[in-house]
Design an enzyme around this catalytic site. Structure first.
Site, short mmCIF file in Angstrom:
data_model
loop_
_atom_site.label_atom_id
_atom_site.label_comp_id
_atom_site.label_asym_id
_atom_site.label_seq_id
_atom_site.Cartn_x
_atom_site.Cartn_y
_atom_site.Cartn_z
N HIS A 29 -12.01 -20.01 4.92
CA HIS A 29 -12.65 -20.79 3.86
C HIS A 29 -14.12 -20.41 3.75
O HIS A 29 -14.96 -20.96 4.46
CB HIS A 29 -12.52 -22.29 4.17
CG HIS A 29 -11.10 -22.74 4.37
ND1 HIS A 29 -10.40 -22.49 5.52
CD2 HIS A 29 -10.26 -23.43 3.56
CE1 HIS A 29 -9.18 -23.00 5.42
NE2 HIS A 29 -9.06 -23.57 4.25
N HIS A 264 -12.69 -21.65 -2.26
CA HIS A 264 -12.58 -22.66 -1.21
C HIS A 264 -11.78 -22.15 -0.01
O HIS A 264 -12.23 -22.26 1.13
CB HIS A 264 -11.92 -23.94 -1.74
CG HIS A 264 -11.72 -24.99 -0.69
ND1 HIS A 264 -12.47 -26.13 -0.63
CD2 HIS A 264 -10.87 -25.05 0.37
CE1 HIS A 264 -12.09 -26.84 0.43
NE2 HIS A 264 -11.12 -26.22 1.04
N ARG A 357 2.17 -57.91 28.45
CA ARG A 357 0.84 -57.99 27.79
C ARG A 357 -0.06 -58.97 28.53
O ARG A 357 -1.26 -58.76 28.65
CB ARG A 357 0.98 -58.36 26.31
CG ARG A 357 1.46 -59.74 26.01
CD ARG A 357 1.39 -60.11 24.52
NE ARG A 357 2.19 -61.30 24.27
CZ ARG A 357 1.97 -62.19 23.32
NH1 ARG A 357 0.98 -62.02 22.46
NH2 ARG A 357 2.74 -63.25 23.19
N GLU A 413 -6.63 -49.44 12.33
CA GLU A 413 -6.09 -48.87 13.56
C GLU A 413 -6.50 -47.41 13.74
O GLU A 413 -6.86 -46.99 14.85
CB GLU A 413 -4.56 -48.99 13.57
CG GLU A 413 -4.03 -50.42 13.57
CD GLU A 413 -4.05 -51.11 12.21
OE1 GLU A 413 -4.34 -50.42 11.19
OE2 GLU A 413 -3.76 -52.32 12.14
N ASP A 471 8.74 -62.12 13.19
CA ASP A 471 7.94 -61.31 12.25
C ASP A 471 8.79 -60.27 11.52
O ASP A 471 8.36 -59.74 10.50
CB ASP A 471 6.77 -60.63 12.97
CG ASP A 471 5.55 -61.55 13.06
OD1 ASP A 471 5.52 -62.57 12.33
OD2 ASP A 471 4.64 -61.25 13.84
N HIS A 475 7.44 -55.47 11.61
CA HIS A 475 6.63 -55.60 12.82
C HIS A 475 7.39 -55.23 14.09
O HIS A 475 6.84 -55.34 15.18
CB HIS A 475 6.08 -57.02 12.93
CG HIS A 475 4.90 -57.26 12.04
ND1 HIS A 475 4.94 -57.07 10.69
CD2 HIS A 475 3.62 -57.67 12.31
CE1 HIS A 475 3.76 -57.35 10.17
NE2 HIS A 475 2.95 -57.71 11.12
#
Lengths: 677, 677
Positions: A29, A264, A357, A413, A471, A475
């Protein structure tokens, strides 16, 4: 030659080298590199502070390139700075060369990050700027006063992640971050205006940035903008530099080939331009383009001397500081060396029968208190992914106050993951981040880059399977475990599994998994935790000691002599196997139960060890709340796997356990069928 | 009861229902639903145009919910509108209910999209608005004049994808798009101001939107804003509605529980509030909360009558239009029925020995000319992913001119994918989009949603393996094929493979793959194409006819009688097998060559067919430029796979072929070793 002329000459030198590299490689490029040459020339010859003799100096300014395809520009300016040889430039994009098509992180060579996928690079810079602020708050401005530079192109501005990095940098007031936006109005397939009419300056101002707009090919304007940006003490700065794609490119008839989409992504000659005329136009010798002009060499030699002086001064300051603060000096050394403080892992008291968890939260609390250079983040789920175990022992980073160690990333995220990568690239900190496992999907592009760069970021994922329950399918992870474990099957360039992925089976294995994650300094680690409570696995003597078997990727949890069948699982399914085994044992069926937190790691053990856990020829039953393929490699043709091979459903998880066959009764039934075969 | 009082009463009704649903389910998100009730009440009782008797009416307004966790609000307002029963609301989040935790697309019930992962929902709305404009340009304003409404929350505003959807909607001037931003300053784990100091209004203005800021709980302000937004004829409109999280929530002592993070994601009682006091405060009966108040029922009954009248008028207009434009009426019917025009696939003339991306371009050209309702997109790579085969036969969509059929998405892969989903949800169009295969990583969250919603979006991915060459490891897919094929292993809720993924082996198979993609109307299709040229596979008679074997997922390309070994691959590796077979055959080794464009599809065939292609017990050799796991399931323990199990390297691809063992010689060597075992 006056100052401006000399600077333009140096930029032209970069243009010639960059265009020639692409031409020689027949691939690459050139256009963008030619447009951006003026900025990097000013930055590297006048502003960027580093120690020519100690590339790893922790107080150096960092330069993060976002558009990796502009590598010819970066390699060329680094060649002027003495970090690459002309011969290396000539080997651009060739097998085994130091100058691959997209830059690959190499601190020694001045390459602070691998780049290629647009948008990530400048987000690493945001992460590095956060790390610098965090360290400055702990070690002092004398030794941690570096500026983080980022370079972004039109594509990076468009990438979704710019929303995350723009917001975070503005909200946290990262005045140590200066980003140059190479606005050349050309992207790979169109002009920018064909796809984007946004007001970039206004957008960054909305995010709380200072914005300067300049002619990005004008030395004086670049200088002034950089000086202003450095003086800014409340906000990050965006310098919008309008530049000319393919600056200096010419056709055989000397017609301009500037501002063309065609330059480019291919050699100038392929775009119809003339490399010879272009080099001539830029003041070079077409028959010998791979040259650093003597006056340019002198410019960079002078800069090198200046940098040596600056570095010597900085070193003296650091030495004085170390005398004043010997404790801090030791910390700084340890942190940048990646040294962990001693953690008494065995002493971490886990409450019985908790979700993993919750067990992770317990460990995170210990880490928050003991690992002073650790930063933990969450994408707006700290109370659910239980990174609040860390947060409760500290407080969140905020504008003007980086004394905390928790990064509230907001709902973003990918940004969070890239910021953790950037913090790790900066050095001196340990970065971890949490969200729901299903959203690991959003992080995949960053996982790959962390794996490629061999960065030990810790990814914390909770709500590991359909037992998310009510959920529902959006999920409930199904294919995610198999997906992320693919990076355990990819080897990195050191020949190691590119990632370590651990799904612990109970609270004790969770402690061990965290131990492994913290001790893993050479690849990213993914930790997959349950939402629901899990019964602790049975122990012969000391469950924690037995859970250390996880360090081999898989181990026998318990077994009857001469087992008729081996039951294999990871995570909460291991305890379901234990329940199923109880029913089988009532009928005199002898079982072995194996926990496999990481098949990838297990496969790295000796064949002997592997066979001692999964005996060749034994009957095998696997249980996984993810796709069957998670265990099919282990179970092979000599057994069967009960997996979750469809999208999930919204309902309480105990109902789902029954409906989907994830209970003791079904384990019993399936194993009986297997043994009857 | 005056008008405003009645409207507030209706909103309170929604609040009571929503809070009670969550309370009864012991799971869910009450706070946001209570804050947003006023807006949806005004929208559904006064603005949203649909036919109560024909939910699939193609000219209906669409309402896209971004924050799926606010489902109680949506189900409740739809219950007022007669689309859900009270009993169904009471079954919220239970097994088999019509009211799962996050909404699942159901046009009959007024649910235009599945939602859950934040940010995607409002991007579908952008896609729907594009589809509406596209169809309006072809069919006329009389029948295609619908407004697309989107509802977004703080989390969606933060998600990276908002950058893409904001930019695209502004750039294309989507004045048929109205988005309500429920700004309640509360997210799951913190207040918004703790993570975000951006100026949202200014940001959307920078993207070219009209922005209105109101009290989102005030009926009169909501009405006025919607009226203004509808009148706007150049830009999309963002209505920033400041709302009160948990509006009306009370504790047992009647203290306010408004504006609390704790009411975001759990029942009010779990947050310490009193559901009884809250219901009482909102004018309901705590002992009997699942009730539609008579006056509210009347309000919605009146609206239903209005809608019937409006629908009758619209129907009359449509009938008149159909008489004037019988050709258009037929088109409209076919397009919304998903009917394909006849394509003479066999007649598509492919140039010999081309890359499959070039072959795809050829097919795309035919589709552009024949499938009038097809929209093709590229994330700034049209000249490289060869979607320019389509573009060359049309032109790009632009502000004020939707006569073209190509969508220049800019560098924003996830946005592009979600926009294609939104176009498909809207109906009447066929959406395809292209980018590099390695960037499928960015699209994964959307692939999953497309698969879950069973939407036939076509994903075009080129540059399928390390043969990307000089661009190096950041651009070379390794684990991507295995990754995307995981969605072939997931079953959707109809029991079918959730996605069809095809990697054709030569130009003819590419035509067949496109045929399969176009004929697949029930799941997304992924098409994986090569960058480099591939030698056409040998044919006994007619290669196209033989390539139709791909419709079974795998087929025998050619074979010797009583083959000693079966060679298996997909994509360009099949031609490498052909070259290797030539070496083996020289030595009298008899081979069968199998092309497997989709293992998932192959596994759906009869056992008999599967055994006829891969004979049980036969020696098998697999070659894949992705992870070995791509073929290990097929090859099993009776053979071996030569795969690419590390990150790639920057070099010309022919060099990589040699270095990495992807050539005839290595096939020969490996098979010889296998046969010697």
């Amino acid at each position: 030659m006056n100052d401006i002329k000399l600077m333009n000459r140096a930029a032209d030198n970069i243009r010639i080298l960059a265009a020639s590299m692409v031409e020689k490689a027949k691939s690459g490029h050139p256009g963008g590199a030619m447009g951006g040459a003026d900025f990097v020339n000013v930055l590297f010859s006048e502003f960027l502070i580093y120690d020519p003799e100690n590339p790893l100096w922790e107080g150096r300014d960092r330069f993060f390139l976002d558009p990796g395809h502009m590598s010819p520009m970066l390699y060329s300016v680094l060649a002027l700075a003495g970090k690459f040889t002309i011969e290396e430039l000539m080997q651009f994009r060739q097998w085994g060369s130091a100058t691959p098509g997209h830059p690959e992180v190499n601190f020694q060579r001045g390459i602070e990050n691998s780049s290629g996928p647009l948008g990530q690079g400048h987000t690493y810079a945001v992460g590095a700027a956060i790390a610098a602020k965090f360290l400055q708050a702990r070690l002092g401005k004398e030794v941690m006063n570096q500026t983080i530079y980022a370079y972004i192109s039109d594509g990076g501005i468009q990438e979704e992640i710019s929303q995350g990095s723009g917001r975070v940098a503005g909200t946290l007031g990262l005045d140590n971050l200066i980003m140059f936006y190479d606005a050349n109005n050309i992207q790979l397939s169109t002009t920018v205006e064909e796809v984007d009419s946004e007001n970039v300056a206004m957008k960054y101002e909305a995010w709380g940035w200072k914005v300067l707009t300049i002619d990005g090919n004008d030395v004086a304007q670049i200088r002034q903008a950089l000086a202003e940006a450095i003086a800014e003490d409340k906000r990050p700065t965006l310098i919008i530099g309008h530049t000319i794609m393919g600056k200096g490119a010419r056709g055989a008839d000397d017609a301009s080939y500037e501002n063309k989409v065609s330059t480019h992504g291919q050699p100038l000659s392929a775009a119809g331009a003339s490399i010879e005329e272009t080099i001539r136009n830029l003041g070079g010798d077409p028959s010998n383009p791979f040259v650093i002009f003597p006056e340019v060499a002198q410019l960079y030699a002078n800069r090198k001397e200046e940098l040596k002086t600056i570095s010597a001064e900085k070193k003296a300051v650091k030495e004085a500081w170390a005398k004043m603060h010997p404790d801090l000096a030791v910390k700084m050394e340890n942190w940048f060396a990646g040294k962990l403080p001693a953690i008494d892992w065995a002493a971490i008291e886990q409450k019985a029968n908790q979700s993993t968890r919750a067990a992770s939260a317990k460990v995170l609390g210990v880490l928050a208190e003991n690992v002073e250079n650790m930063i933990c983040a969450s994408a707006d789920l700290s109370n659910s992914d239980k990174t609040d175990g860390f947060l409760k022992k500290t407080h969140a980073l905020k504008k003007g106050d980086f004394s905390g160690a928790f990064f509230q990333a907001g709902v973003a995220e990918l940004t969070m993951a890239c910021i953790c990568i950037g913090m790790t690239l900066h050095g001196g900190v340990i970065a971890a981040c949490g969200t729901f496992f299903v959203f690991s999907d959003y992080m995949k592009p960053a996982l790959r880059m962390a794996a490629l760069m061999q960065l030990p970021v810790k990814f914390i994922w909770t709500h590991d399977a359909f037992r998310v329950g009510e959920d529902g399918p959006t999920h409930q992870p199904i294919e995610q475990e198999a997906q992320v474990r693919l990076l355990e099957k990819v080897k990195n360039h050191k020949g190691k599994n590119a990632m370590l992925v651990l799904r612990p089976a109970d609270v004790f294995e969770t402690t061990v998994a965290w131990k492994m994650a913290m001790e893993n300094k050479s690849t990213p680690t993914g930790l997959i935790f349950s939402r629901q409570n899990i019964m602790d696995l049975p122990a012969a003597t000391d469950r924690y000691q037995e859970a250390l078997g996880a360090e081999k990727g898989a181990y026998i949890v318990n077994e009857d002599t001469n087992a008729d069948v081996t039951l294999v699982a990871s995570g909460s399914e291991v305890s379901t196997l234990v329940d199923g085994a109880a029913l089988l044992r009532k009928e005199g069926i002898k079982v072995r139960i194996v926990s496999v937190p990481s098949e990838g790691l297990f496969r790295s053990q000796s064949k002997e060890y592997q066979d001692s856990v999964i005996a060749p020829g034994s009957k095998l039953f696997g249980l996984t709340a993810g796709l069957s393929v998670n265990l099919e490699g282990l179970v092979g043709s000599n057994g069967k796997v009960w997996g979750m091979n469809s999208f999930g459903y919204s309902a309480p998880y105990k109902v789902l356990d029954e409906k989907l066959g994830f209970n003791a009764e079904n384990v019993y039934r399936q194993v009986k069928e297997l043994l009857a075969e």
